[in-house]
Design an enzyme around this catalytic site. Structure first.
Site, mmCIF file in Angstrom:
data_model
loop_
_atom_site.group_PDB
_atom_site.id
_atom_site.type_symbol
_atom_site.label_atom_id
_atom_site.label_comp_id
_atom_site.label_asym_id
_atom_site.label_seq_id
_atom_site.Cartn_x
_atom_site.Cartn_y
_atom_site.Cartn_z
ATOM 1 N N LYS A 79 0.858 -1.188 0.000
ATOM 2 C CA LYS A 79 0.000 0.000 0.000
ATOM 3 C C LYS A 79 0.894 1.238 0.000
ATOM 4 O O LYS A 79 1.980 1.236 0.602
ATOM 5 C CB LYS A 79 -0.882 -0.043 1.248
ATOM 6 C CG LYS A 79 -1.937 1.053 1.321
ATOM 7 C CD LYS A 79 -2.860 0.811 2.523
ATOM 8 C CE LYS A 79 -3.928 1.897 2.662
ATOM 9 N NZ LYS A 79 -4.845 1.650 3.796
ATOM 10 N N SER A 154 -9.786 1.861 2.755
ATOM 11 C CA SER A 154 -8.863 2.602 1.932
ATOM 12 C C SER A 154 -7.828 1.754 1.201
ATOM 13 O O SER A 154 -7.210 2.231 0.258
ATOM 14 C CB SER A 154 -8.136 3.628 2.814
ATOM 15 O OG SER A 154 -7.322 2.973 3.766
ATOM 16 N N SER A 178 -10.096 -0.639 6.909
ATOM 17 C CA SER A 178 -9.500 -0.470 5.569
ATOM 18 C C SER A 178 -8.814 -1.685 4.977
ATOM 19 O O SER A 178 -8.438 -1.664 3.811
ATOM 20 C CB SER A 178 -8.504 0.681 5.585
ATOM 21 O OG SER A 178 -9.195 1.887 5.442
HETATM 22 N N1 GLN Z 1 -13.328 3.897 6.139
HETATM 23 C C1 GLN Z 1 -12.751 4.313 7.376
HETATM 24 C C2 GLN Z 1 -12.435 5.784 7.320
HETATM 25 O O1 GLN Z 1 -12.770 6.371 6.367
HETATM 26 C C3 GLN Z 1 -11.539 3.494 7.689
HETATM 27 C C4 GLN Z 1 -10.297 3.969 7.073
HETATM 28 C C5 GLN Z 1 -9.111 3.145 7.439
HETATM 29 O O2 GLN Z 1 -9.241 2.084 8.034
HETATM 30 N N2 GLN Z 1 -7.947 3.670 7.114
HETATM 31 O O3 GLN Z 1 -11.854 6.342 8.206
#
Ligand code: GLN
Length: 480
Positions: A79, A154, A178
């Protein structure tokens, strides 16, 4: 070479050891499919063909010299928020455009020492803020299985790369879901380890009390192989637990028992099966629970009474920490710089142009909840509710070994939909944020697909450092 798109990490390692193909051949085959898929899927923000082939050649030399290492010659995707020395690292933000990591994150150093080859950098929501990969400063990623839909986020690029057969395995980060949510949407396995079990040193911080790095793979066995390499104590991360690396992959040395879940109690948290749950997601989750029962598990309804406070609590804690973490991107030290008359002007211009709308929204929210006069009403109160949420999980684990639940309230939605509706996006994290707030371990494994062919995952959650039981159950329950 065997069908590259179906190949697992374990399969690749077996092929490399048996010298059926070299790491250079394997890496080249993956680079070909990666490059060809970019126009449609756009799973990567950087493909490092030259670097990957040089590392693969080195791995082949080491193997020819008789060396062995757990991942020798195996290509992985990272990532874009984890440092790999010499590769760009932008967290999919324009503000970090042109920034090259001067050192390896601990997870990258561990993978490198284990012989892995770094293929490139996967696309993500900017600074890991989102659940769709549409907040990336470099354009969205498309779901390779449910075409036309979001891959989730994400870590959407990592999920799309593995789900689309463009990478054997990848790493992601999970602050509020995410890893698990995109894994569910792309039909792969995604693990959020216990907080502190995997080092965060060298990762672009999102919300430091919630962030964890974890594997995203085609099989539970592949996830175990990666966990055993990346986990364990790191003196460079003050939140790192004083634990040795996991030894999860050794489970696979023995065949699966006929009743592999005998003696295990799985709790079904009733709050996670509430009204907003899509009927197909509900049916697939219940089918997974039935399979667990057939494999010997005892099912039991449990309650997480404060689950309804998960989203507000998470979005207060995470934005508070995020606003502090993103303050370092000031145009002076890293990445892009927009020159102005004076230093303040340079900060303002760089941040105004370099950060996307979601990052700005969350900086505003986080600064607000930390500001004097509001700190007690929001931030302090959220910390207290977080403790209640953590206690809910501890109480639940007093009554069962693991929890079984849906990952997301609905399957992947079409690209572009809800893009201007942040609340709608935030609400979709309702089933994943609990594990982060409580710090416990959780994973998503494929549970089937909707009638329209959209993958749906099922979530298993375990207590802090409950990875052994978590992986045992996941191995038994995964659909292959
Ligand atoms: N979807 C969640 C957010 O928008 C989780 C994001 C993540 O785990 N980095 O914060």
């Amino acid at each position: 070479m065997e069908e590259i798109k179906q190949m697992t990490l374990a399969g690749a390692l077996e092929g490399l050891r048996a010298k059926r193909f070299s790491s250079v051949e394997l890496t080249r085959a993956l680079l070909d499919v990666m490059v060809a898929s970019q126009k449609d899927i756009h799973a990567f923000v950087t493909i490092d063909a030259e670097g990957a082939l040089a590392q693969a050649a080195e791995a082949d030399r080491r193997r020819a010299a008789g060396e062995e290492a757990p991942l020798l010659g195996a290509p992985v995707a990272m990532k874009d928020n984890m440092g790999v020395a010499g590769q760009p690292c932008t967290a999919s933000s324009r503000i970090l455009e042109g920034y090259v990591s001067p050192y390896d994150a601990t997870v990258a150093a561990k993978l490198r020492a284990a012989g892995a080859v770094f293929l490139g950098r996967t696309n993500m929501d900017e600074f890991a803020l989102g659940s769709t990969t549409q907040t990336s400063g470099f354009g969205p990623t498309e779901n390779p299985v449910a075409r036309g839909c979001i891959p989730g986020g994400s870590s959407g690029g990592s999920a799309a790369a593995v789900g689309g057969g463009l990478a054997l395995a990848a790493l992601g980060t999970d602050t509020g879901g995410s890893i698990r949510q995109p894994a569910s949407h792309c039909g792969i396995v995604g693990v959020k380890p216990t907080y502190g079990l995997v080092s965060r040193y060298g990762i672009v911080a999102c919300a430091s009390s919630l962030d964890q790095v974890g594997p995203m793979t085609k099989t539970v066995e592949d996830a175990a192989l990666l966990m055993d390499v990346i986990s364990g104590h790191d003196p460079m991360d003050a939140t790192s637990l004083d634990r040795p690396p996991t030894r999860l992959a050794r489970q696979w040395e023995a065949p699966l028992a006929a009743q592999p879940l005998a003696g295990m109690t799985l709790g079904l948290p009733k709050e996670y099966f509430g009204d907003g749950l899509d009927p197909e997601v509900r049916a697939l989750t219940e089918a997974a629970a039935k399979r667990a029962e057939a494999l010997g598990a005892t099912l039991r309804e449990v309650s997480l009474p404060h689950a309804g406070y998960g989203i507000p609590t998470y979005y207060i804690c995470m934005t508070a920490e995020l606003s502090a973490n993103l303050a370092r991107f000031d145009g002076v030290r890293y990445g892009a710089r927009v020159p102005a008359e004076d230093v303040l002007g340079q900060y303002l211009e760089t941040r105004a142009r370099g950060l996307g709308a979601e990052a700005k929204r969350r900086i505003l929210l986080g600064t607000f909840v930390l500001s004097s006069g509001y700190y007690d009403a929001y931030y302090n109160r959220a910390q207290k509710v977080r403790t209640l949420i953590r206690r809910d999980f501890e109480a639940a684990y007093g009554a069962c070994d693991l929890l079984l639940a849906p990952v997301t309230p609905e399957p992947a939605w079409p690209l572009g939909v809800y893009q201007d509706d942040p609340i709608r996006n935030y609400l979709s994290d309702v089933l994943t944020v609990g594990a982060n707030l409580a710090g416990c371990c959780a994973l998503s494994i494929p549970a089937g697909a909707t009638a329209a062919g959209k993958p749906v995952g099922v979530q298993l959650l375990g207590p802090s450092l409950g990875e052994d039981a978590l992986f045992r159950a996941a191995r038994a329950l995964e659909l292959r």
